[in-house]
Scaffold this motif. Structure first.
Motif, mmCIF file in Angstrom:
data_model
loop_
_atom_site.group_PDB
_atom_site.id
_atom_site.type_symbol
_atom_site.label_atom_id
_atom_site.label_comp_id
_atom_site.label_asym_id
_atom_site.label_seq_id
_atom_site.Cartn_x
_atom_site.Cartn_y
_atom_site.Cartn_z
ATOM 1 N N ASN A 538 1.101 -1.048 0.081
ATOM 2 C CA ASN A 538 0.002 -0.041 -0.199
ATOM 3 C C ASN A 538 0.787 1.209 0.035
ATOM 4 O O ASN A 538 2.014 1.187 0.416
ATOM 5 C CB ASN A 538 -0.794 0.007 1.320
ATOM 6 C CG ASN A 538 -1.787 -1.094 1.281
ATOM 7 O OD1 ASN A 538 -2.789 -1.417 0.374
ATOM 8 N ND2 ASN A 538 -1.810 -2.044 2.111
ATOM 9 N N SER A 540 0.748 5.506 0.637
ATOM 10 C CA SER A 540 0.274 6.787 1.080
ATOM 11 C C SER A 540 1.145 8.165 0.898
ATOM 12 O O SER A 540 2.432 7.957 0.880
ATOM 13 C CB SER A 540 -0.164 6.710 2.472
ATOM 14 O OG SER A 540 0.800 6.785 3.355
ATOM 15 N N THR A 547 6.210 10.156 0.759
ATOM 16 C CA THR A 547 5.668 8.967 0.380
ATOM 17 C C THR A 547 6.015 7.807 1.348
ATOM 18 O O THR A 547 7.059 7.783 1.750
ATOM 19 C CB THR A 547 6.044 8.651 -1.056
ATOM 20 O OG1 THR A 547 5.652 9.692 -1.700
ATOM 21 C CG2 THR A 547 5.040 7.595 -1.557
#
Length: 559
Positions: A538, A540, A547
Motif C-alpha cells: 500500500n 500513501s 511518500t
C-alpha cells in the motif's frame, strides 16, 4: 400451419365436385323440373274444367230431350227448339268427350315421360360424376406418384439439411424408364449437397488451421463485431479471462469484465467505442479483466475492413506480467554480470592486499604487548578489507537465481544487506537512512533474491524522489501474524490523481516527476514480487511532504 399438397389436391377436388353437383341438380331439377310440374298442373286443371263443362252440357241435352219427348215443347221458344234440334247430335258430343279424355291421358303420359327423362338425366349425372371421381382419383394417384412423392422426398431431406444433417440425400434408387424434370431436380439437389458438404469440410479445415495459428500466438487474440459479439478467440485469451468454455458468441464486456451492459467511457477507454464511434485507427490501452483485477493487460486494437466496410475489430491482448518478469530477469542478469565482474576484479586485488596486511599483522602479533599506532591502523585496514570482500558476495547472493521460493528470510538481515549495497548511493545523494526494527523474529518465506530486489527498487525510487537529499526511514516490526515493513521518505510526493496508477506497467506522468523516470516497470516489478509472497503493498503520499510504502508479509515462526 403446414398443409400438404396431397390434402390440398384432394380437398380441392371434393369441394369442386360437390359445388358443381349441387349447382347442376339445383338448376336442372329444382328450376326446370318445377317449371314442368307447374305447366302440367295448369294443363290438367284446364282439361278437367273443360271435361266438367262437357259433362254438364251432355246432361242438359239429355234432360231437354226427355222434356221434348214428353210433350213439353211449350217450355221452349222456337229458336231454342231449333237450336236444340240442330245440336241434338249427342253422339258427337260423347265422341268429343272421349277425345278430350284421351287427350288428357296423353298429357299425363307425356308428363310421366318427361319426368322420367329428368330422372334418367339425374342418373346420367350421377354416373358421369362417378366416372369423373374415378378420373380424378386416377389423376390424384398419378400426381401422388409422379409429383407429390418426389416433392415430399425433397422436403424431408431439406428439413434434415436445415437441421444440420448434411449427410442426407434424396433416394434415387427407383430407376424410371423415362427420367423427368423432378428426377433431374433430385439429382441436382444431391450434387448441390455434395458440393456444400465438401465446402463445409474445407471451411472447417481452414477454421481449424486458423484456430491453430491464433492459438500458437502467445498474446490473447479476440475478434469482435460492431455489437461486441466475440467471433474468434484463442486459448491465451480464454486463460486471461479465466474461461474454460468456448466464449464465441458472448459479448466482449460480459466475457472480460463480467458486465451485462457496455462499459461506460468513464470506466476506461473502450477500443470498440473508439474505433466504431470516434473512427480511431489504432487504439492502445491498459486494462484489468474481472478474472484477475490486479493483472495489467496491454490491448492493441485495430479495425478490420471487409469489402471496404469497417466490420470487425481485432484485439491483441498482452499480459504485462510477462514483460515485468522479463524485465526483472534482465535486472537480475545485469546485476549478476556486475556482481561477477566486481567479484573478479575486487577479490583478487583485495585478496592480495589482505595477504600483505595479514603478513604485517603477524609481526605485531608476535609481540602481543605491542600497542603501537601502526598495529591499530593495520587492524582497521584489515577489518575494512573484510567488509569490502563481503560486498561482491552480497551482490552474487542477490543476483543468483534460485528456484526455491520457500526460503526462510530474515527481514532485518535482508534489509541490512540492501542498505549496505546502497550505502554509497545514499551518501552520494545526500540521503540519511534510519533503519529501526523490533527484536521479534522477523522471518518470512519466499525468494530472498526477489525480496531484496523489491527493497532495492523501493529505496532507489525514494532516492529519486529526494533529488536534493533528505531522510529515509525504514521500519520493520511484527504485527500479529504479519511482518510490516514501512519505507517513508520526505521527497516530492505523488499527486493524488496519479497515485492509483503508479503500479501500472509503463505508466508515466509525462516526466514531471523524477520518480517516473526509467522504463516504468520498477513499481510493477515490486508489486508482482510482493504478490508472489502472498503479501500486500500500500502507498500513501502527499505532495511536497513525502511518500510511504507499507509492505505486509505473512509471518513465519523461526525456532
Amino acid at each position: 400451419m403446414f398443409f400438404s399438397l396431397n390434402k390440398k389436391f384432394i380437398y380441392t377436388i371434393a369441394i369442386f365436385f360437390i359445388f358443381t353437383a349441387v349447382l347442376f341438380v339445383y338448376t336442372f331439377y329444382i328450376v326446370y323440373g318445377s317449371k314442368i310440374q307447374e305447366e302440367q298442373k295448369s294443363t290438367i286443371l284446364r282439361n278437367q274444367q273443360y271435361l266438367e263443362l262437357l259433362y254438364e252440357n251432355i246432361n242438359l241435352r239429355k234432360d231437354i230431350n226427355r222434356l221434348v219427348r214428353a210433350g213439353h215443347k211449350e217450355l221452349f221458344s222456337r229458336e231454342n227448339l231449333r237450336v236444340i234440334q240442330s245440336n241434338n247430335n249427342l253422339k258427337e258430343k260423347q265422341e268429343e268427350l272421349s277425345r278430350e279424355q284421351q287427350r288428357t291421358a296423353q298429357i299425363v303420359q307425356n308428363y310421366d315421360e318427361r319426368y322420367q327423362a329428368i330422372s334418367e338425366g339425374i342418373r346420367l349425372v350421377m354416373t358421369s360424376s362417378f366416372l369423373i371421381i374415378l378420373s380424378m382419383l386416377l389423376i390424384w394417384y398419378l400426381m401422388q406418384r409422379l409429383v407429390l412423392n418426389p416433392i415430399n422426398k425433397l422436403a424431408s431431406v431439406s428439413r434434415l439439411v436445415s437441421s444440420g444433417n448434411y449427410d442426407s440425400r434424396v433416394d434415387l434408387s427407383t430407376k424410371h424408364i423415362f427420367q423427368d424434370e423432378l428426377d433431374d431436380l433430385s439429382h441436382t439437389f444431391n450434387q448441390m449437397l455434395d458440393n456444400i458438404q465438401n465446402s463445409i469440410r474445407q471451411i472447417k479445415k481452414q477454421e481449424t488451421f486458423l484456430q491453430s495459428i491464433i492459438d500458437g500466438i502467445p498474446d490473447g487474440i479476440r475478434v469482435i463485431d460492431k455489437e461486441g459479439n466475440i467471433i474468434i478467440a484463442n486459448q491465451e485469451y480464454y486463460r486471461q479471462v479465466g474461461c474454460s468454455q468456448n466464449c464465441i458468441g458472448q459479448k466482449c464486456y460480459a466475457s472480460s469484465q463480467k458486465r451485462k451492459l457496455f462499459c461506460t467511457p468513464s470506466m476506461f477507454t473502450c477500443p470498440l467505442h473508439e474505433i466504431m464511434v470516434n473512427n480511431a485507427q489504432n487504439v492502445k490501452v491498459i486494462q484489468q479483466f474481472a478474472n484477475e483485477p490486479n493483472r495489467h493487460l496491454a490491448i492493441n486494437a485495430a479495425p478490420l475492413y471487409i469489402d471496404g466496410q469497417k466490420t470487425y475489430i481485432v484485439e491483441a491482448i498482452r499480459d504485462l506480467s510477462e514483460d515485468i518478469r522479463f524485465s526483472h530477469q534482465q535486472k537480475l542478469s545485469s546485476l549478476g554480470f556486475l556482481a561477477t565482474s566486481v567479484a573478479h576484479e575486487m577479490k583478487n586485488n583485495l585478496g592480495s592486499i589482505r595477504m600483505i596486511i595479514e603478513g604485517l599483522l603477524d609481526k605485531f602479533h608476535k609481540a602481543p604487548d605491542d600497542q603501537s599506532e601502526e598495529k591499530k591502523y593495520l587492524s582497521l585496514i584489515n577489518d575494512e578489507l573484510n567488509v569490502c570482500a563481503e560486498v561482491p558476495e552480497r551482490l552474487l547472493k542477490m543476483a543468483q537465481f534460485s528456484s526455491d521460493t520457500n526460503q526462510s528470510i530474515d527481514c532485518a538481515a535482508g534489509i541490512n544487506d540492501v542498505l549496505a549495497l546502497l550505502d554509497y548511493e545514499a551518501k552520494h545523494s545526500g540521503v540519511n537512512i534510519d533503519f529501526k526494527h523490533s527484536r521479534d523474529n522477523l522471518f518470512i518465506r519466499g525468494s530472498e533474491g526477489d525480496f531484496k530486489m523489491a527493497l532495492i527498487n523501493l529505496i532507489q525510487n525514494a532516492f529519486k524522489a529526494m533529488p536534493n537529499g533528505g531522510n529515509l526511514k525504514i521500519e520493520a516490526h511484527r504485527k500479529r501474524q504479519e511482518i510490516e515493513i514501512t519505507i517513508a521518505d520526505d521527497g516530492i510526493g505523488i499527486p493524488a490523481d496519479k497515485i492509483n496508477r503508479i503500479f501500472e506497467p509503463f505508466y508515466s506522468d509525462g516526466g514531471n516527476s523524477s520518480r517516473s523516470s526509467g522504463t516504468g516497470l520498477g513499481l510493477s516489478i515490486v508489486k508482482s514480487i510482493i504478490e508472489n509472497f502472498h503479501a500486500s503493498i500500500n502507498v500513501s503520499s502527499q505532495e511536497n511532504k513525502g511518500t510511504c510504502f507499507t509492505l505486509n508479509f505473512p509471518a513465519v515462526i523461526k525456532k
